[in-house]
Design a protein around this motif. Structure first.
Motif, PDB file in Angstrom:
ATOM      1  N   ARG A 129       2.249  -2.834 -18.756  1.00 25.27           N
ATOM      2  CA  ARG A 129       1.404  -3.518 -17.771  1.00 25.27           C
ATOM      3  C   ARG A 129       1.535  -2.833 -16.401  1.00 25.27           C
ATOM      4  NH1 ARG A 129       2.468  -8.597 -20.661  1.00 25.27           N
ATOM      5  NH2 ARG A 129       4.445  -8.808 -19.563  1.00 25.27           N
ATOM      6  N   ALA A 130       2.754  -2.433 -16.075  1.00 26.49           N
ATOM      7  CA  ALA A 130       2.964  -1.728 -14.804  1.00 26.49           C
ATOM      8  C   ALA A 130       2.248  -0.381 -14.803  1.00 26.49           C
ATOM      9  CB  ALA A 130       4.458  -1.534 -14.550  1.00 26.49           C
ATOM     10  N   ARG A 137       0.837  -1.206   0.000  1.00 30.05           N
ATOM     11  CA  ARG A 137       0.000   0.000   0.000  1.00 30.05           C
ATOM     12  C   ARG A 137       0.871   1.255   0.000  1.00 30.05           C
ATOM     13  NH1 ARG A 137      -1.049   3.579   3.752  1.00 30.05           N
ATOM     14  NH2 ARG A 137      -0.040   2.297   5.366  1.00 30.05           N
ATOM     15  N   MET A 138       1.879   1.272   0.830  1.00 31.37           N
ATOM     16  CA  MET A 138       2.744   2.454   0.918  1.00 31.37           C
ATOM     17  C   MET A 138       3.566   2.636  -0.345  1.00 31.37           C
ATOM     18  SD  MET A 138       3.928   2.479   4.940  1.00 31.37           S
ATOM     19  CE  MET A 138       4.393   0.756   5.092  1.00 31.37           C
ATOM     20  N   LEU A 139       4.131   1.552  -0.851  1.00 30.09           N
ATOM     21  CA  LEU A 139       4.951   1.657  -2.052  1.00 30.09           C
ATOM     22  C   LEU A 139       4.118   2.070  -3.264  1.00 30.09           C
ATOM     23  CD1 LEU A 139       7.248  -1.498  -1.719  1.00 30.09           C
ATOM     24  CD2 LEU A 139       7.805   0.869  -1.130  1.00 30.09           C
ATOM     25  N   MET A 140       2.936   1.493  -3.407  1.00 30.43           N
ATOM     26  CA  MET A 140       2.090   1.841  -4.543  1.00 30.43           C
ATOM     27  C   MET A 140       1.581   3.284  -4.440  1.00 30.43           C
ATOM     28  SD  MET A 140       2.026  -0.500  -6.797  1.00 30.43           S
ATOM     29  CE  MET A 140       0.665   0.114  -7.799  1.00 30.43           C
ATOM     30  N   THR A 141       1.328   3.741  -3.217  1.00 28.93           N
ATOM     31  CA  THR A 141       0.911   5.135  -3.043  1.00 28.93           C
ATOM     32  C   THR A 141       2.010   6.075  -3.512  1.00 28.93           C
ATOM     33  OG1 THR A 141      -0.541   4.589  -1.186  1.00 28.93           O
ATOM     34  CG2 THR A 141       0.215   6.865  -1.348  1.00 28.93           C
ATOM     35  N   MET A 142       3.240   5.807  -3.096  1.00 31.48           N
ATOM     36  CA  MET A 142       4.373   6.643  -3.509  1.00 31.48           C
ATOM     37  C   MET A 142       4.560   6.587  -5.027  1.00 31.48           C
ATOM     38  SD  MET A 142       6.772   5.259  -0.437  1.00 31.48           S
ATOM     39  CE  MET A 142       8.277   6.160  -0.790  1.00 31.48           C
ATOM     40  N   ARG A 143       4.482   5.396  -5.564  1.00 31.28           N
ATOM     41  CA  ARG A 143       4.658   5.235  -7.006  1.00 31.28           C
ATOM     42  C   ARG A 143       3.601   6.018  -7.779  1.00 31.28           C
ATOM     43  NH1 ARG A 143       6.880   0.876 -10.231  1.00 31.28           N
ATOM     44  NH2 ARG A 143       5.970   0.889 -12.328  1.00 31.28           N
ATOM     45  N   ALA A 144       2.340   5.900  -7.338  1.00 29.34           N
ATOM     46  CA  ALA A 144       1.257   6.604  -8.023  1.00 29.34           C
ATOM     47  C   ALA A 144       1.420   8.112  -7.907  1.00 29.34           C
ATOM     48  CB  ALA A 144      -0.094   6.159  -7.459  1.00 29.34           C
ATOM     49  N   THR A 204      -0.546   0.609 -12.016  1.00 31.47           N
ATOM     50  CA  THR A 204      -0.444   1.812 -11.185  1.00 31.47           C
ATOM     51  C   THR A 204      -1.676   2.681 -11.350  1.00 31.47           C
ATOM     52  OG1 THR A 204       1.968   1.740 -11.441  1.00 31.47           O
ATOM     53  CG2 THR A 204       1.024   3.792 -10.605  1.00 31.47           C
ATOM     54  N   ALA A 205      -2.170   2.781 -12.584  1.00 35.88           N
ATOM     55  CA  ALA A 205      -3.391   3.554 -12.825  1.00 35.88           C
ATOM     56  C   ALA A 205      -4.568   2.964 -12.064  1.00 35.88           C
ATOM     57  CB  ALA A 205      -3.693   3.597 -14.321  1.00 35.88           C
ATOM     58  N   ARG A 206      -4.694   1.646 -12.075  1.00 34.20           N
ATOM     59  CA  ARG A 206      -5.800   1.004 -11.358  1.00 34.20           C
ATOM     60  C   ARG A 206      -5.705   1.286  -9.858  1.00 34.20           C
ATOM     61  NH1 ARG A 206      -5.542  -4.602 -14.821  1.00 34.20           N
ATOM     62  NH2 ARG A 206      -7.014  -3.997 -16.459  1.00 34.20           N
ATOM     63  N   PHE A 207      -4.489   1.211  -9.315  1.00 30.21           N
ATOM     64  CA  PHE A 207      -4.322   1.521  -7.901  1.00 30.21           C
ATOM     65  C   PHE A 207      -4.739   2.962  -7.612  1.00 30.21           C
ATOM     66  CE2 PHE A 207      -1.976   3.282  -4.348  1.00 30.21           C
ATOM     67  CZ  PHE A 207      -2.178   2.333  -3.358  1.00 30.21           C
ATOM     68  N   PHE A 208      -4.349   3.880  -8.475  1.00 29.84           N
ATOM     69  CA  PHE A 208      -4.716   5.279  -8.266  1.00 29.84           C
ATOM     70  C   PHE A 208      -6.234   5.437  -8.217  1.00 29.84           C
ATOM     71  CE2 PHE A 208      -6.162   9.330  -9.911  1.00 29.84           C
ATOM     72  CZ  PHE A 208      -5.495  10.226  -9.077  1.00 29.84           C
ATOM     73  N   PHE A 209      -6.934   4.828  -9.159  1.00 33.29           N
ATOM     74  CA  PHE A 209      -8.393   4.972  -9.204  1.00 33.29           C
ATOM     75  C   PHE A 209      -9.074   4.244  -8.039  1.00 33.29           C
ATOM     76  CE2 PHE A 209      -7.504   6.281 -13.555  1.00 33.29           C
ATOM     77  CZ  PHE A 209      -8.370   7.354 -13.684  1.00 33.29           C
ATOM     78  N   ASP A 210      -8.490   3.136  -7.591  1.00 31.87           N
ATOM     79  CA  ASP A 210      -9.093   2.390  -6.482  1.00 31.87           C
ATOM     80  C   ASP A 210      -8.820   3.037  -5.130  1.00 31.87           C
ATOM     81  OD1 ASP A 210     -10.103   0.501  -8.193  1.00 31.87           O
ATOM     82  OD2 ASP A 210      -8.586  -1.021  -7.756  1.00 31.87           O
TER      83      ASP A 210
END
Length: 596
Positions: A557-558, A347-354, A562-568
């Protein structure tokens, strides 16, 4: 551990794929900067950032700047690094060729700025402030001043500062007291003191050119009585070499939370010779030319630190063994699994990435508009670009620095206790990132600028430069089965933004405090919608690339993931912002002052 590798593939995606349909491209003046040339420049910039600047980041923080007998010394290695940086032409990337610059597009310059800030944000301030100073001089100074000072500043032989703040006034510059007395030769004698002057004194260049706000004897009160002056540390001789001291001295260097390798100084002017830049009593207009340039660059600082923090956190999360995966052992030959397997770390890594990818995408959009504003020949394109830059400048400054600081904090959290220890290097990112939310106008001031100035300007014309492309994209892609959920999320957030805009316009006309109470939430909301638009476009492009059988399937694909995580996980914040805006000022202003 501080690690950084320039995200060149994502930068190239933003520059060459993402914004091709924004109407700001195909500028004749920039045709020579082909994709191959741009990529080569970015790759060389990455080498400078990774090989020269990154190794000095931690040591510069530990050593800091020192003041000895009125002279500021930068940390070990900085002087040599700056010489390499200047000799390589990096100081002059986006400057006008008329003054020795390379005239690169801002699109390229901003990506280079991100790399420099990610590697060593303290170092970035020295050339960064100089570039901002040259912008103000080029836009407002006399031809004589331009010829005398711009070539040396553009080359990086001389550096620049902007001197606004005084001890008794920060944001309210109308209270400043520095005085400028006219002389018979057309120059002025300046007397006064300034504080918080970044790069105000150092040992990197032969001369420092200060842009100083001051009052003439006949100046009206308030901001309408402020003029801008060019005041060199040393008066140049006829051969353009530094001459005698000009009564500019450093009283102290600030002992700061972060950016310790950047010399933040208290500067005294004692009958210092200066020259008027622009018109008398119109100094704020001239200074804002520099400040608006700097505000976008400060936003890039937030992005750069956020990217470095993210990469350092990923490095640690892959290396640190702690616990076992809830879905089954992933590292059977070790005593534990790497912490990257745990959902909360993800969760933290994907938040930073997004955050980083979203901000970088907006950077590409805004910088293309900066190029069109300067170089486009079509009046309609030029006006639309100018409107978009005006609207997005406070968003870039506030959003990027907020998210950069949040990413730095998340990096410490990923490291756990080790992140709180100085040796890890990531706590430095928290300290370095914090100031970007304050200087060049606090983020609250940026929000007030957006809501109080930008939204009502020209009957809301600035907003059209943003609303129209978002609306058009939603309408064109809402039936796309692959993008459906993303476009639906974008449409809802965009609707919340439109309703919030109407709410602020209606309430703000009756009560300015209502608009002010909504300003910070509105700035975040607009930024989230901008990121959502960029992520939806990114996903659309990535799906097309995958369908065509690209050899870079992993990258695309990445991008979709990342886009899906941002929208979710991130865009739903738009609903919270809308509800806060809708609630109005009542609860915010209800408590009596004495009750605090």
């Amino acid at each position: 551990m501080q690690v950084y590798e320039a995200p060149l593939r994502d930068m190239k995606f933003v520059l060459h794929e993402l914004h091709n349909d924004d109407g700001f491209g195909d500028i004749e003046a920039l045709e020579e900067f082909t994709p191959d040339l741009v990529d080569a420049i970015l790759e060389e910039s990455a080498k400078v950032a990774q090989e020269i600047l990154l190794p000095l980041n931690r040591s510069g923080d530990v050593e800091g700047c020192t003041l000895e007998n009125g002279v500021v010394r930068t940390p070990s290695g900085f002087k040599e690094a700056y010489a390499q940086f200047r000799e390589g032409g990096w100081c002059a990337l986006a400057s006008d060729p008329e003054w020795g610059g390379q005239g690169l597009p801002e699109q390229v310059n901003k990506m280079t700025e991100e790399m420099i800030c990610a590697a060593n944000v303290s170092f970035s301030l020295y050339p960064g402030l100089t570039h901002g100073g040259t912008t103000a001089i080029e836009g407002h100074a006399s031809e004589e001043l331009k010829r005398r000072f711009l070539p040396k500043m553009v080359s990086g032989e001389w550096s620049g500062t902007m001197c606004l703040t005084e001890a008794h006034c920060g944001t309210d510059l109308g209270l400043l007291r520095t005085k400028a007395v006219p002389q018979v030769d057309g120059s002025y004698k300046l007397t006064g003191s300034k504080i918080f002057i970044s790069a105000g004194e150092h040992d990197l260049t032969d001369n420092i050119i200060h842009l100083v706000l001051a009052r003439m004897p006949d100046a009206p009160a308030g901001v309408k009585g402020i003029s801008l002056f060019l005041v060199p540390k040393y008066l140049p001789k006829d051969d353009d070499t530094p001459g005698p001291s000009n009564g500019v001295s450093v009283a102290a260097i600030e002992h700061k939370m972060g950016l310790k390798a950047s010399a933040t100084c208290q500067i005294n002017f004692d009958d210092s010779t200066g020259w008027l830049v622009g018109e008398p009593h119109k100094g704020m207009a001239a200074m804002f030319t520099m400040m608006n340039t700097e505000r976008v660059s400060v936003g890039i600082q937030g992005l750069g630190v956020g990217e470095a923090a993210y990469q350092s956190a990923v490095y640690y999360a892959k290396d640190r063994l702690q616990g076992r995966s809830l879905s089954g052992v992933k590292n059977p030959n070790g005593p534990a699994d790497p912490i990257i397997v745990h959902p909360d770390v993800r969760r933290m890594l994907m938040t930073m990435r997004a955050y980083n990818e979203g901000c970088r995408a907006i950077t590409g959009w805004v910088s293309r508009a900066l190029d069109a504003e300067k170089h486009a020949t079509d009046p309609e394109v030029k006006q639309r670009a100018s409107d978009f830059v005006a609207l997005m400048t406070p968003v870039v400054k506030a959003l990027f620095t907020d998210l950069g600081f949040e990413s730095a904090n998340l990096a410490v959290q990923v490291y756990g206790g080790h992140g709180y220890i100085a040796e890890s290097g990531v706590e430095q990112y928290v300290r370095d990132a914090r100031i970007a939310m304050i200087y060049e106008g606090t983020n609250g001031i940026q929000a007030l600028d957006l809501v109080g100035r930008k939204l009502p300007a020209h009957m809301g014309r600035y907003l059209r430069s943003f609303f129209h492309p978002v609306s058009n994209f939603v309408e064109a892609n809402k039936a796309d089965a692959n993008l459906g959920k993303m476009v639906e999320g974008l449409e809802k957030a965009f609707g919340a933004l439109q309703l919030s805009t109407a709410t602020i316009a209606e309430k703000g006309m009756r009560d300015p405090e209502e608009a002010a109470a909504a300003a910070t939430d509105y700035t975040r909301l607009l930024g989230l919608v901008a990121m959502g638009y960029c992520f939806a476009k990114s996903a659309f492009i990535a799906q097309g690339a995958l369908a065509s059988g690209t050899e870079e399937a992993d990258f695309y694909r990445a991008k979709i993931a990342t886009a899906r995580f941002f929208f979710d996980r991130i865009l739903p914040q738009a609903t919270t912002a809308f509800l806060a805006i809708k609630s109005g000022k009542a609860s915010m202003m209800a408590l009596e002052d004495a009750a605090f």
